[in-house]
Write an enzyme that holds these catalytic residues in place. Structure first.
Site: not given
Ligand code: NDP
Length: 485
Positions: A29, A153-154, A179, A232, A251, A253, A285, A459
């Site tokens: 989307i 996704w960011n 993502s 989480p 990496e 939040g 993040c 990283e």
């Molecule tokens: P999520 O933690 O929801 O998801 C991250 C990835 O993990 C997605 O591809 C997701 O799949 C996948 N995933 C979910 N559950 C599992 C599992 N049980 N086993 C393996 N993979 C799994 O994060 P968001 O995509 O919502 O991203 C936002 C978060 O990422 C924020 O909290 C942010 O702080 C953090 N972030 C950290 C960064 C850093 O470098 N420190 C940089 C950018 C973001 P799907 O979503 O497709 O279900």
């Protein structure tokens, strides 16, 4: 979206696009319109198996190439990405909704930097020679094997490249799961790596939700997992990887502090706070979302901030004049609006923004709360949206103690003209990636990552090599073996 940009199928496996329509449909989307612009399928078990098997096969030969040959492939990929920066940026904007003004300079270009940097390092990866009297020992730096990359996704292009570049430079192969919200960009990275000479199977992309990620992490052929995501998810993935004693990079939040002292250049501090809260509509993040401002300059800071936020150009992300775009998804917009409501309910003073914008797409106005306290939900929890909490403080010790009073530890920033104070304060802040009189710079030469709940490993930079390779130690005896019997 122009057809030429569209990846031609859902997954990229063994050097080409593949699909399996038995996998669940995942609409892509466009966040600026709310309209579906593409549909991909989640990977079935068959696709996951093909991806892992092809990575295992590719990795064996790749690991035996001289480092400079591996490096050459990465460097060529970096050059191809730079040549196609505009098209890749347009795709990134469609995937994420981030303004083209940003994606042209922060996404494919950052991915190219990583490929170029690790391409350059690949030929210099060596072990050590250790003299032990007559005897000696040496170490060999070996790859880990097949690594899994899982992205948030960011920054879909950047995350794919930040993981692929050091992994491949060290002689590993990778299976990458983007993502589900932003599945398109990593496919283009895979396509470009193939064009640059990467053998089939070296870098595969499979789509899907968390279950697909979990099936990759649990596979015994996987040696390492690098995740960018929330705390989480990180906790669950780390635990799953531990069952197989796999290497991890996490990496995760943050809820990072940005401390503005009364001697700071206020315009620069406001600029840092804008970059650290509103770039990518706040979906970063490392953002400095707890802005501690010394009480005597609080009003001047808020006044200047409000003036500058009025200059944000909010609108069509494909218009290069636009400097602020939508949230990545309706779900993320709802989460952010929920936090804004909480901020009001808990008594924070809304300085500006605080609402969804009346237009198509998932736009939330840049939002600033003042008179916030450390106990408020908007000050404790990661929002991942354009919401800044401004906190007052009086003394240096107080600011440090309150800045550290969080389970997160990704980033921290300090604005002051007093350089001794800047280093003293940074030295006491519990964060992995810090900034003095700046915010959110992430050059590939500098390690990036968090402490405490914000992550494990680093990283970028030479530090990443440690996380994508392991040492074999070899003892060499030159004389006879003396045994007790
Ligand atoms: P999520 O933690 O929801 O998801 C991250 C990835 O993990 C997605 O591809 C997701 O799949 C996948 N995933 C979910 N559950 C599992 C599992 N049980 N086993 C393996 N993979 C799994 O994060 P968001 O995509 O919502 O991203 C936002 C978060 O990422 C924020 O909290 C942010 O702080 C953090 N972030 C950290 C960064 C850093 O470098 N420190 C940089 C950018 C973001 P799907 O979503 O497709 O279900």
């Amino acid at each position: 979206m122009a057809d030429a940009l569209q990846p031609t199928a859902s997954h990229y496996v063994n050097g080409g696009y593949v699909d399996d329509v038995a996998g669940e449909e995942m609409p892509v989307i466009y966040p600026a319109s709310g309209k579906t612009i593409a549909t991909v399928h989640a990977a079935t078990a068959t696709i996951v198996e093909q991806a892992i098997a092809s990575a295992v096969a590719a990795q064996r030969d790749w690991a035996h190439l001289p480092g400079r040959e591996r490096g050459r492939v990465l460097t060529r990929a970096a050059n191809l990405i730079r040549e196609r920066n505009r098209a890749l940026s347009v795709l990134e904007t469609h995937d994420t909704g981030k303004p083209l003004q940003e994606t042209l300079v922060a996404d494919a270009t950052s991915g190219a930097d990583a490929l170029e940097y690790f391409g350059g390092l690949a030929a210099s990866l060596t072990g050590e020679h250790i003299l032990l009297g007559e005897d000696w020992a040496y170490t060999v730096r070996e790859p880990l094997g097949v690594c899994v990359g899982i992205g948030a996704w960011n920054y879909p292009t950047q995350i794919a490249c930040w993981k692929a570049a050091p992994a491949l430079a060290c002689g590993n192969a990778m299976v990458f799961k983007p993502s589900e919200t932003t599945p398109l960009c990593a496919l283009k990275v895979a396509e470009i790596l193939t064009e640059a000479g990467a053998p089939p199977g070296l870098f595969n992309v499979v789509q899907g939700m968390g279950e697909v990620g979990a099936s990759l992490v649990g596979d015994p052929r996987i040696a390492k997992v690098s995740l960018t995501g929330s705390v989480p998810t990180g906790r669950g993935v780390y635990a799953a990887a531990a069952k197989g004693m796999k290497h991890v990079t996490m990496e995760l939040g943050g809820k990072s502090p940005l401390i503005v002292f009364d001697d700071a250049d206020i315009d620069n501090a406001v600029g840092g706070a804008i970059l650290g809260n509103f770039y990518s509509s706040g979906q970063v993040c490392s953002n400095g979302t707890r802005v501690f401002v010394q009480r005597s300059v609080r009003e001047a800071f808020l006044e200047r901030l409000t003036e500058r936020l009025a200059d944000a150009v909010i609108g069509d992300p494909l218009d290069e004049a636009t400097s602020f775009g939508p949230m990545v998804s309706e779900r993320q917009m709802e989460i952010v609006l929920g936090y804004i409501d909480k901020g009001r309910e808990e008594g924070a003073r809304l300085v500006t923004g605080g609402k969804r914008l009346d237009r198509d797409g998932f736009f939330v106005a840049p939002t600033v709360f003042a008179d916030t306290t450390d106990q408020m939900t908007i000050v404790r929890e990661e929002i991942f949206g354009p919401v800044m909490a401004v906190l007052d403080f009086d003394t240096e010790d107080e600011a440090i103690a309150r800045a550290n009073a969080t389970a997160f530890g990704l980033s921290a920033g300090v604005f002051t003209r007093d350089l001794s104070r800047a280093h003293r304060v940074i030295g006491r802040l519990e964060a992995g990636t810090c900034f003095i009189n700046s915010y959110n710079d992430a050059p590939v030469e500098m390690p990036f990552g968090g402490v405490k709940m914000s992550g494990v490993g680093r990283e970028n930079a030479k530090a990443a090599i440690e996380h994508y390779s392991q040492l074999k130690s070899v003892y060499v005896r030159m004389g006879d073996v003396e045994a007790p019997f």
